[in-house]
Scaffold this motif. Sequence first.
Motif, PDB file in Angstrom:
ATOM      1  N   PRO A 174      12.415   1.590   5.169  1.00  0.00           N
ATOM      2  CA  PRO A 174      13.137   0.984   4.036  1.00  0.00           C
ATOM      3  C   PRO A 174      12.228   0.420   2.948  1.00  0.00           C
ATOM      4  O   PRO A 174      12.627   0.370   1.785  1.00  0.00           O
ATOM      5  CB  PRO A 174      13.969  -0.122   4.686  1.00  0.00           C
ATOM      6  N   VAL A 175      11.010   0.032   3.308  1.00  0.00           N
ATOM      7  CA  VAL A 175      10.128  -0.575   2.304  1.00  0.00           C
ATOM      8  C   VAL A 175       9.856   0.381   1.143  1.00  0.00           C
ATOM      9  O   VAL A 175       9.571  -0.045   0.034  1.00  0.00           O
ATOM     10  CB  VAL A 175       8.781  -1.004   2.938  1.00  0.00           C
ATOM     11  N   GLU A 232       2.922  -5.410   7.905  1.00  0.00           N
ATOM     12  CA  GLU A 232       3.012  -5.609   6.453  1.00  0.00           C
ATOM     13  C   GLU A 232       3.001  -7.093   6.102  1.00  0.00           C
ATOM     14  O   GLU A 232       2.431  -7.506   5.094  1.00  0.00           O
ATOM     15  CB  GLU A 232       4.267  -4.909   5.916  1.00  0.00           C
ATOM     16  N   ARG A 242      -3.697 -10.838   2.000  1.00  0.00           N
ATOM     17  CA  ARG A 242      -3.976 -10.578   0.583  1.00  0.00           C
ATOM     18  C   ARG A 242      -3.702 -11.814  -0.265  1.00  0.00           C
ATOM     19  O   ARG A 242      -4.410 -12.064  -1.239  1.00  0.00           O
ATOM     20  CB  ARG A 242      -3.179  -9.364   0.109  1.00  0.00           C
ATOM     21  N   THR A 279      -4.757  -8.872  -6.721  1.00  0.00           N
ATOM     22  CA  THR A 279      -4.166  -8.148  -5.591  1.00  0.00           C
ATOM     23  C   THR A 279      -4.573  -8.712  -4.234  1.00  0.00           C
ATOM     24  O   THR A 279      -3.809  -8.668  -3.288  1.00  0.00           O
ATOM     25  CB  THR A 279      -4.592  -6.668  -5.580  1.00  0.00           C
ATOM     26  N   GLY A 280      -5.822  -9.187  -4.130  1.00  0.00           N
ATOM     27  CA  GLY A 280      -6.299  -9.607  -2.821  1.00  0.00           C
ATOM     28  C   GLY A 280      -6.657  -8.426  -1.938  1.00  0.00           C
ATOM     29  O   GLY A 280      -6.723  -8.548  -0.718  1.00  0.00           O
ATOM     30  N   TYR A 281      -6.902  -7.280  -2.545  1.00  0.00           N
ATOM     31  CA  TYR A 281      -7.287  -6.108  -1.764  1.00  0.00           C
ATOM     32  C   TYR A 281      -8.567  -6.373  -0.979  1.00  0.00           C
ATOM     33  O   TYR A 281      -9.416  -7.158  -1.399  1.00  0.00           O
ATOM     34  CB  TYR A 281      -7.521  -4.912  -2.690  1.00  0.00           C
ATOM     35  N   GLU A 282      -8.722  -5.658   0.140  1.00  0.00           N
ATOM     36  CA  GLU A 282      -9.878  -5.843   0.996  1.00  0.00           C
ATOM     37  C   GLU A 282     -10.922  -4.749   0.772  1.00  0.00           C
ATOM     38  O   GLU A 282     -11.920  -4.685   1.463  1.00  0.00           O
ATOM     39  CB  GLU A 282      -9.459  -5.887   2.469  1.00  0.00           C
ATOM     40  N   ARG A 306      -0.538  -8.327   6.348  1.00  0.00           N
ATOM     41  CA  ARG A 306      -1.311  -7.909   5.182  1.00  0.00           C
ATOM     42  C   ARG A 306      -0.929  -8.727   3.951  1.00  0.00           C
ATOM     43  O   ARG A 306      -1.767  -9.097   3.151  1.00  0.00           O
ATOM     44  CB  ARG A 306      -1.066  -6.419   4.939  1.00  0.00           C
ATOM     45  N   TYR A 344       3.786  -3.341  -0.319  1.00  0.00           N
ATOM     46  CA  TYR A 344       3.808  -4.014   0.980  1.00  0.00           C
ATOM     47  C   TYR A 344       3.496  -3.024   2.079  1.00  0.00           C
ATOM     48  O   TYR A 344       2.847  -3.329   3.055  1.00  0.00           O
ATOM     49  CB  TYR A 344       5.190  -4.620   1.246  1.00  0.00           C
ATOM     50  N   MET A 345       4.021  -1.821   1.914  1.00  0.00           N
ATOM     51  CA  MET A 345       3.817  -0.845   2.971  1.00  0.00           C
ATOM     52  C   MET A 345       2.435  -0.259   2.835  1.00  0.00           C
ATOM     53  O   MET A 345       1.841  -0.289   1.760  1.00  0.00           O
ATOM     54  CB  MET A 345       4.905   0.231   2.911  1.00  0.00           C
ATOM     55  N   SER A 346       1.899   0.240   3.916  1.00  0.00           N
ATOM     56  CA  SER A 346       0.566   0.781   3.789  1.00  0.00           C
ATOM     57  C   SER A 346       0.673   2.163   3.176  1.00  0.00           C
ATOM     58  O   SER A 346       1.425   3.018   3.625  1.00  0.00           O
ATOM     59  CB  SER A 346      -0.132   0.748   5.145  1.00  0.00           C
ATOM     60  N   LEU A 351       1.298  -4.118  -6.153  1.00  0.00           N
ATOM     61  CA  LEU A 351       0.706  -4.219  -4.824  1.00  0.00           C
ATOM     62  C   LEU A 351       1.771  -3.885  -3.779  1.00  0.00           C
ATOM     63  O   LEU A 351       2.668  -4.678  -3.537  1.00  0.00           O
ATOM     64  CB  LEU A 351       0.190  -5.648  -4.630  1.00  0.00           C
ATOM     65  N   ASN A 372      10.484  -4.877  -5.490  1.00  0.00           N
ATOM     66  CA  ASN A 372      10.115  -6.280  -5.262  1.00  0.00           C
ATOM     67  C   ASN A 372       8.649  -6.526  -4.940  1.00  0.00           C
ATOM     68  O   ASN A 372       8.294  -7.580  -4.429  1.00  0.00           O
ATOM     69  CB  ASN A 372      10.913  -6.892  -4.097  1.00  0.00           C
ATOM     70  N   ASP A 382      -4.857   2.593  -0.142  1.00  0.00           N
ATOM     71  CA  ASP A 382      -4.384   1.221  -0.264  1.00  0.00           C
ATOM     72  C   ASP A 382      -5.557   0.310  -0.597  1.00  0.00           C
ATOM     73  O   ASP A 382      -6.083  -0.377   0.267  1.00  0.00           O
ATOM     74  CB  ASP A 382      -3.755   0.837   1.079  1.00  0.00           C
ATOM     75  N   ARG A 431      -6.348 -13.682  -2.667  1.00  0.00           N
ATOM     76  CA  ARG A 431      -6.100 -13.980  -4.087  1.00  0.00           C
ATOM     77  C   ARG A 431      -6.325 -15.459  -4.387  1.00  0.00           C
ATOM     78  O   ARG A 431      -6.619 -15.827  -5.505  1.00  0.00           O
ATOM     79  CB  ARG A 431      -4.657 -13.617  -4.470  1.00  0.00           C
ATOM     80  N   MET A 436      12.522  -0.318  -1.643  1.00  0.00           N
ATOM     81  CA  MET A 436      12.906  -1.698  -1.761  1.00  0.00           C
ATOM     82  C   MET A 436      12.486  -2.344  -3.081  1.00  0.00           C
ATOM     83  O   MET A 436      13.162  -3.227  -3.598  1.00  0.00           O
ATOM     84  CB  MET A 436      12.221  -2.398  -0.589  1.00  0.00           C
ATOM     85  N   MET A 461       4.606  -7.318  -5.396  1.00  0.00           N
ATOM     86  CA  MET A 461       3.813  -8.196  -6.255  1.00  0.00           C
ATOM     87  C   MET A 461       3.396  -7.397  -7.488  1.00  0.00           C
ATOM     88  O   MET A 461       3.082  -6.214  -7.371  1.00  0.00           O
ATOM     89  CB  MET A 461       2.489  -8.555  -5.569  1.00  0.00           C
TER      90      MET A 461
END
Lengths: 225, 617
Positions: free
Chosen positions: B16-17, A20, A27, B301-304, A23, B250-252, B248, B22, B256, A31, B20, B24
């Motif tokens: 836990p993610v 994570e 990302r 986002t910066g997604y791929e 990633r 964090y976890m996959s 966005l 928080n 995604d 950005r 959580m 983006m």
Amino acid sequence: MRLRAEYRLGPDLRFLSNLEMMRLMERALRRSSLPYALTEGFNPHIKLSLGTVLPVGLWGMREYMDVEMAENIGEEYFKERMNEVLPEGVRINKARIIPEEAPSLMKIINSASYTFVLRSGYDWQEWQERIWQAERLPVKSRGKKKDAEKDLRAGIFKIETSLENELAFLNIWVATGDPVNVRYDELHDLLTITGIAARDIIDVYRSGNYIKEGDFFYTPLEKVI
Amino acid sequence: MKEKLFKDILPRVSKPVRYMGNEMNIIRKDWDKAKVKMAFCFPDVYEVGMSHIGGKILYGLINETTDHLLERAFAPWPDMEELMRAENIHLYTLESYRPLKDFEVVGFTMQYELAITNILNMLDLAGIPLWAEERDERYPLIVAGGPVVFNPEPYADFIDVFLIGDGEELLPEFLDEVYATRGLKKEERLLRLAKIEGVYVPAFYQVEYNPDGTLKRMYPQKPGVPEKVRKRVVKDLDKAYFPEKPVLPYMSIVHDRAVLEVMRGCQRGCRFCHAGIVYRPSRERSIVTLKKQAENQIKNTGYEEISLTSLSSLDYSGIERLARELVAQYGKKGIGISLPSLRVDAFSVDLANEIQKVRKTTLTLAPEAGSQRMRNIINKNVTEEQLLDAVEAAFQSGWNAVKLYFMIGLPYETEEDLDGIIELMEKVRDVGRKYARRAVEVRGSLSCFVPKAHTPFQWQSQASIEELETKKRYMLREKKKGIKLSFHDSQTSYLEGVFSRGNRKLSRAIYLAYQKGCKFDGWSEYFRFDLWQEAFYEAGIDPDFYTRRRPSYDEVFPWDFIDIGVTKAFLRKENEKAARGELTLDCRHDKCSGCGICPRLEVKVDIKEGREIAPKS
Ligand code: SF4
């Protein structure tokens, strides 16, 4: 060109896994307007590598990554552009251009420091002496040979304590990688075995990663080759 | 709350993610300045819920464009639930970590019938009574929307308000009225809300049954409450809000990536398909809008990867140009373009080949039935030739695995239709052997047909579990070399069938099943059919009543009062044509087939990029 960056991963993001974290950085780079380099081939990805894995549940004061750029840029420029796009909990502290042939972080980092934030009321002087005088410091391994007895003694390099607002900050420098790899949860066990109550441990974080040469601890930004 | 969570709870759970927050692009609005505070709950785990486009749309829409506030909550996985119960932690939202009880509206999206037990569990974890009548104005209004609530009746006793149709049309107006009615008694408030088009307040309706258990009539008991509830529709999707700064994770998560909803609705008219009817008419976005949305999403986002989604994206009139232009713009940056579902023809495979340079692993196609006769019955307008052309194109260009989706238990099905599935797969395998460079893999994924409300097949009977198991055994016996078959769970399908055409009497059984421990019913490791059977028995309900009967055309259905725009007469005509094996063509390319929605709802099939892409034959 290659850049090495030191970053802080704040407590709010302490549960991220290594994947994570990768990633998150990829990302952020996408950005940004930074000229990150891509691998060749059908499935191009960003040339990015992180230092030693930060265990899930811990936050990190000084973590490291290497990233490759397709064009030359300045260190400050990199830092500023990244900090514009990183999530609140992550900040680049410093960046440094490193030579192409510099070995990877994984290869050179051989030590880490963990900070345990504790309720004070213990005699830290006495505790430290006990640790240093012990011939062996056995705990149950949490790593590869799970539950086998593991002696941490040779892997503990340095301990410093400081007191602040009724809290004690116990900073322990340990060996990572081969031949001894001291994990933070094993340190946690060591603390409880040696008389510190688990409920008095308020927080744990990794305060740094180092290249230990003799008695000197260099940060990965100080020692690149 | 947050401190306890981070220190004592999250270190002890598996992922836990999920809990959580928080992330983006999270939106934390000022609690005291916001008008209505609404919690948007997805009755499944984080990674499933965060993949859902509807939720992303409403989150952005309410937070960015209105004075109200919308925060997210998801179903905790059982390990987290156990800890929450042990430590007395109420279900909270990821933005403010406040308990759901602090909100004025708590909304659930129902993507799937069996989500209801998770909804009850989430209410319970929030300390909110499950039955609507046990909640007075001290509790949040419990609201539900999504595709399932086009037949809201099975859940009517738990939910205060159902929102029917496109949420971006309805939710802002609904929240405005919630704000305007603050301070009123619950009943008075609901009366005001019930006047909004698309709002259904079940408490105001009287339901009467015939001696045989079918519905006699259903009518509003209060003045001003509409007899029929008409769904809301976004008329111009191109102008509708779409999030360009999605949260966005964090976890996959399951999906995604950046998402472009190229269109909503589908006009192909498959007779089993619920979404294809209730989301009519199909409405497209323009390429200009989509490209702007892509650019902003990537920037934020910066997604791929950018996914072009809809019920049938290859039918989007601008698909070829859009895909090519996106590849040209983003390919160099290492950002891929993906088509989540392909149409069964060579054009689709060629386009996918051209844009998806990576991951030539498994090609997925959905011919749905094995014989031409059956494909005509279900109005799946695909020929064997088109399928074989498609797989030939695929094998020739380097794919070596094909996954085919079929249904079993369809109306009028015979052994020949099942044989047809196997024969078709054999043909695919042979094409593969001829053209592929490596050993080929041909897999069939077989789901069980479930008759759904508001579809032409709402008058059909659902195959029993025994029948489905017999069909399954038959197919496994007849299966040939080089072919793999996998079957959906027939018990799950059966239960879906009960609810998809269910009525209000089911609430008792739902409650009992929940009490017995049913939750995460969509997850095979938690699905307990035995407990559901006990629950039906104890509630005095024969589930076969809902699944096995073939209702007459005179029967009043519990969902008839929901006006989806498409007329019952059209559905009936389609069901009759099915019996005769007659096709109805896609009104995008052919003439209007008279489903009724365009004139009745004053909407139109909205094609933005011209009609040049007709399905190839
Ligand atoms: S009314 Fe006619 S044109 Fe409109 S969606 Fe229905 S069949 Fe198509």
